[in-house]
Enzyme design. Sequence first.
Site, PDB file in Angstrom:
ATOM      1  CB  CYS A  87     -43.554  -1.769  97.197  1.00  0.00           C
ATOM      2  SG  CYS A  87     -42.046  -1.670  96.240  1.00  0.00           S
ATOM      3  NE  ARG A 100     -44.579  -1.506 102.998  1.00  0.00           N
ATOM      4  CZ  ARG A 100     -43.502  -1.307 102.239  1.00  0.00           C
ATOM      5  NH1 ARG A 100     -43.607  -0.823 101.035  1.00  0.00           N
ATOM      6  NH2 ARG A 100     -42.304  -1.561 102.742  1.00  0.00           N
ATOM      7  N   PRO A 101     -49.023   0.449 107.637  1.00  0.00           N
ATOM      8  CG  PRO A 101     -50.046  -0.470 109.498  1.00  0.00           C
ATOM      9  CD  PRO A 101     -49.699  -0.778 108.071  1.00  0.00           C
ATOM     10  CG  ASP A 121     -37.904  -7.863 100.957  1.00  0.00           C
ATOM     11  OD1 ASP A 121     -37.047  -7.124 101.468  1.00  0.00           O
ATOM     12  OD2 ASP A 121     -39.127  -7.707 101.119  1.00  0.00           O
ATOM     13  CG  ASP A 130     -49.454   0.586 113.954  1.00  0.00           C
ATOM     14  OD1 ASP A 130     -49.002   0.309 112.820  1.00  0.00           O
ATOM     15  OD2 ASP A 130     -49.653  -0.287 114.810  1.00  0.00           O
ATOM     16  CB  ILE A 179     -44.008 -10.202 106.209  1.00  0.00           C
ATOM     17  CG1 ILE A 179     -43.056 -11.292 106.704  1.00  0.00           C
ATOM     18  CG2 ILE A 179     -43.567  -8.801 106.624  1.00  0.00           C
ATOM     19  CD1 ILE A 179     -42.829 -11.327 108.207  1.00  0.00           C
ATOM     20  NE  ARG A 232     -38.649   1.832  95.097  1.00  0.00           N
ATOM     21  CZ  ARG A 232     -39.699   2.349  95.706  1.00  0.00           C
ATOM     22  NH1 ARG A 232     -40.905   2.208  95.206  1.00  0.00           N
ATOM     23  NH2 ARG A 232     -39.548   3.032  96.821  1.00  0.00           N
ATOM     24  CE  LYS A 256     -35.058  -1.772  98.238  1.00  0.00           C
ATOM     25  NZ  LYS A 256     -36.123  -1.311  99.133  1.00  0.00           N
ATOM     26  CG  ASN A 257     -34.474  -2.839 102.178  1.00  0.00           C
ATOM     27  OD1 ASN A 257     -34.734  -1.901 101.429  1.00  0.00           O
ATOM     28  ND2 ASN A 257     -35.100  -3.993 102.123  1.00  0.00           N
TER      29      ASN A 257
HETATM   30  C1  EPZ Z   1     -38.642  -3.225 105.425  1.00  0.00           C
HETATM   31  O1  EPZ Z   1     -39.919  -2.620 105.266  1.00  0.00           O
HETATM   32  C2  EPZ Z   1     -38.080  -3.341 104.025  1.00  0.00           C
HETATM   33  N1  EPZ Z   1     -37.965  -2.010 103.437  1.00  0.00           N
HETATM   34  C3  EPZ Z   1     -39.002  -4.205 103.175  1.00  0.00           C
HETATM   35  O2  EPZ Z   1     -38.365  -4.372 101.913  1.00  0.00           O
HETATM   36  C4  EPZ Z   1     -39.144  -5.582 103.831  1.00  0.00           C
HETATM   37  O3  EPZ Z   1     -40.075  -6.328 103.087  1.00  0.00           O
HETATM   38  C5  EPZ Z   1     -39.643  -5.416 105.264  1.00  0.00           C
HETATM   39  O4  EPZ Z   1     -38.744  -4.545 105.990  1.00  0.00           O
HETATM   40  C6  EPZ Z   1     -39.720  -6.744 106.002  1.00  0.00           C
HETATM   41  O5  EPZ Z   1     -38.471  -7.353 105.997  1.00  0.00           O
HETATM   42  C7  EPZ Z   1     -36.954  -1.217 103.831  1.00  0.00           C
HETATM   43  O6  EPZ Z   1     -36.136  -1.589 104.652  1.00  0.00           O
HETATM   44  C8  EPZ Z   1     -36.880   0.134 103.170  1.00  0.00           C
HETATM   45  P1  EPZ Z   1     -41.793  -3.813 108.577  1.00  0.00           P
HETATM   46  P2  EPZ Z   1     -40.725  -2.096 106.568  1.00  0.00           P
HETATM   47  O7  EPZ Z   1     -41.963  -2.566 109.355  1.00  0.00           O
HETATM   48  O8  EPZ Z   1     -39.789  -1.509 107.522  1.00  0.00           O
HETATM   49  C9  EPZ Z   1     -46.440  -4.060 109.464  1.00  0.00           C
HETATM   50  C10 EPZ Z   1     -38.185  -4.378  99.602  1.00  0.00           C
HETATM   51  O9  EPZ Z   1     -38.720  -5.100  98.749  1.00  0.00           O
HETATM   52  N2  EPZ Z   1     -46.214  -2.830 110.237  1.00  0.00           N
HETATM   53  O10 EPZ Z   1     -40.927  -4.910 109.110  1.00  0.00           O
HETATM   54  O11 EPZ Z   1     -41.876  -1.296 106.087  1.00  0.00           O
HETATM   55  C11 EPZ Z   1     -46.273  -3.805 107.969  1.00  0.00           C
HETATM   56  O12 EPZ Z   1     -47.487  -3.320 107.426  1.00  0.00           O
HETATM   57  C12 EPZ Z   1     -39.001  -3.819 100.743  1.00  0.00           C
HETATM   58  O13 EPZ Z   1     -36.961  -4.058  99.614  1.00  0.00           O
HETATM   59  C13 EPZ Z   1     -47.261  -2.337 111.014  1.00  0.00           C
HETATM   60  O14 EPZ Z   1     -48.345  -2.913 111.064  1.00  0.00           O
HETATM   61  O15 EPZ Z   1     -41.258  -3.490 107.108  1.00  0.00           O
HETATM   62  C14 EPZ Z   1     -45.913  -5.160 107.435  1.00  0.00           C
HETATM   63  O16 EPZ Z   1     -47.087  -5.899 107.225  1.00  0.00           O
HETATM   64  C15 EPZ Z   1     -40.472  -4.166 100.636  1.00  0.00           C
HETATM   65  N3  EPZ Z   1     -47.070  -1.202 111.728  1.00  0.00           N
HETATM   66  C16 EPZ Z   1     -45.096  -5.780 108.582  1.00  0.00           C
HETATM   67  O17 EPZ Z   1     -45.419  -5.017 109.766  1.00  0.00           O
HETATM   68  C17 EPZ Z   1     -45.875  -0.527 111.698  1.00  0.00           C
HETATM   69  O18 EPZ Z   1     -45.756   0.516 112.385  1.00  0.00           O
HETATM   70  C18 EPZ Z   1     -43.593  -5.712 108.371  1.00  0.00           C
HETATM   71  O19 EPZ Z   1     -43.267  -4.358 108.229  1.00  0.00           O
HETATM   72  C19 EPZ Z   1     -44.827  -1.035 110.893  1.00  0.00           C
HETATM   73  C20 EPZ Z   1     -45.027  -2.195 110.180  1.00  0.00           C
END
Ligand code: EPZ
Length: 416
Positions: A116, A121-122, A303, A124, A325, A395, A22-23
């Site tokens: 989710c 999940r900002p 995950d 920034d 995370i 989903r 999916k990802n």
């Molecule tokens: C991806 O989310 C996956 N989703 C998530 O899978 C997965 O849990 C995550 O990566 C970590 O492996 C998709 O690929 C669609 P991150 P993503 O940016 O990209 C913070 C599932 O169950 N952060 O690595 O959103 C954020 O809040 C889903 O399939 C910032 O602070 O993950 C989080 O605490 C859930 N600022 C951490 O970093 C930003 O600009 C990791 O987020 C971006 C992220």
Amino acid sequence: MKKIKIEGGHPIHGKIVVSGAKNSAVALLPAAILCNGIVTIDNVPKISDIDAIKEILTYLGAKIECEKDKITIDSRTIQNRAIPESLAKKLRASYYFMGALLGKFRKTEMSFPGGCSIGARPIDLHLKGFENLGATVSSNENQYLVETPKLMGADLYVRHSVGATVNLLLSSVFAEGTTTIHDAAKEPEITNVVELLQNMGANIRGKGTDTLIIDGVTKLHSASISVIPDRIEAGTYVIAGVLCGNQLEITNIIPEHLNSLIEILQKMEADITILKNSIIVSKKENLLPANIKTEVYPGFPTDLQQPMTTLLTTVSGSSTLEETIYENRFKHVSYLNQMGASITIQDKKLTIAAPTELIGREVVATDLRAGASLVLAGLTAMGETSITEVEHILRGYENIIEKLKNVGAKIKLEEI
Ligand code: EPZ
């Protein structure tokens, strides 16, 4: 409204074929619009998140053809349009269209993404990266506007964020000069996206490392790619097999993508056999407890934290599970406790007293992987478990009901 009903206590035996990740797929489809040509993507999972991405592609004017698990995207008729909340809100990955449209048209307008509820999940890091590439970022109460006359290569820092790494890859392939993404995420899904971009003619070095170097090109051409197997779907079914399997084979996988889970299960003395493209697991009494911490790849994946919680309620002794995370990925705990588990939360660390007997209950899927942990709980609990808000589960897990039914689980989807 749909409800999943499970009668627990039945061993699961046979073969589960894992689908495309999916990802990966939710990033590969938006990436395809960067070329003025035709991109073919196969092994695409049939899940609602992909339907949402296809809706956005069609809205932008792309021509899409679907044949079994293959999607062909003709982006020669793409128009740059503002993506409305009704489409953006459907999933977090809608924000990949920001990077793709900024890269292609140097402008994008999009409502805030969905996703989710597992934390703030900002985005920034994405927006800061767009600014470093020369774009101006502005936002009103529910929409972003990002634009620039020219994208200039820059040094970008993404703190291992999966989404920011992908989005800044998409927005920098045409940037003038060299862009370096530092502390890039190394998840296999990122490598899948890098491979597609390279197949399209992008100039990217450092694939699979935490430093990606992109030398801007002027255009990209048609290409094709296969979505890698979904390591999280695979891991979920491996855990199901350790919970209640009898020689359950999870196949069409890349075992090395699951190394962190395999190592932990071996330390717990689980009955697990690793083959070239599959893993065979069986239930075993008195598994050892574990102390686990979620980390970025190749560490233990966040995950799988929620599905793993369910397994840890059945082992012989108390375990801990620390979530590093996300700040709020424990909504499954109260439902597992209602089913008989004994889990406490301190800061971002679970302590799971075990073994406890799980009893079937009416529970709610609050997010995708919380829902998965409740399905696993239902498979092993005494009596019947019913799960509502199952859209969260459907989903991200292609044909989960059929895949489990085919290996002997007493599971069904009911309309209510
Ligand atoms: C991806 O989310 C996956 N989703 C998530 O899978 C997965 O849990 C995550 O990566 C970590 O492996 C998709 O690929 C669609 P991150 P993503 O940016 O990209 C913070 C599932 O169950 N952060 O690595 O959103 C954020 O809040 C889903 O399939 C910032 O602070 O993950 C989080 O605490 C859930 N600022 C951490 O970093 C930003 O600009 C990791 O987020 C971006 C992220």
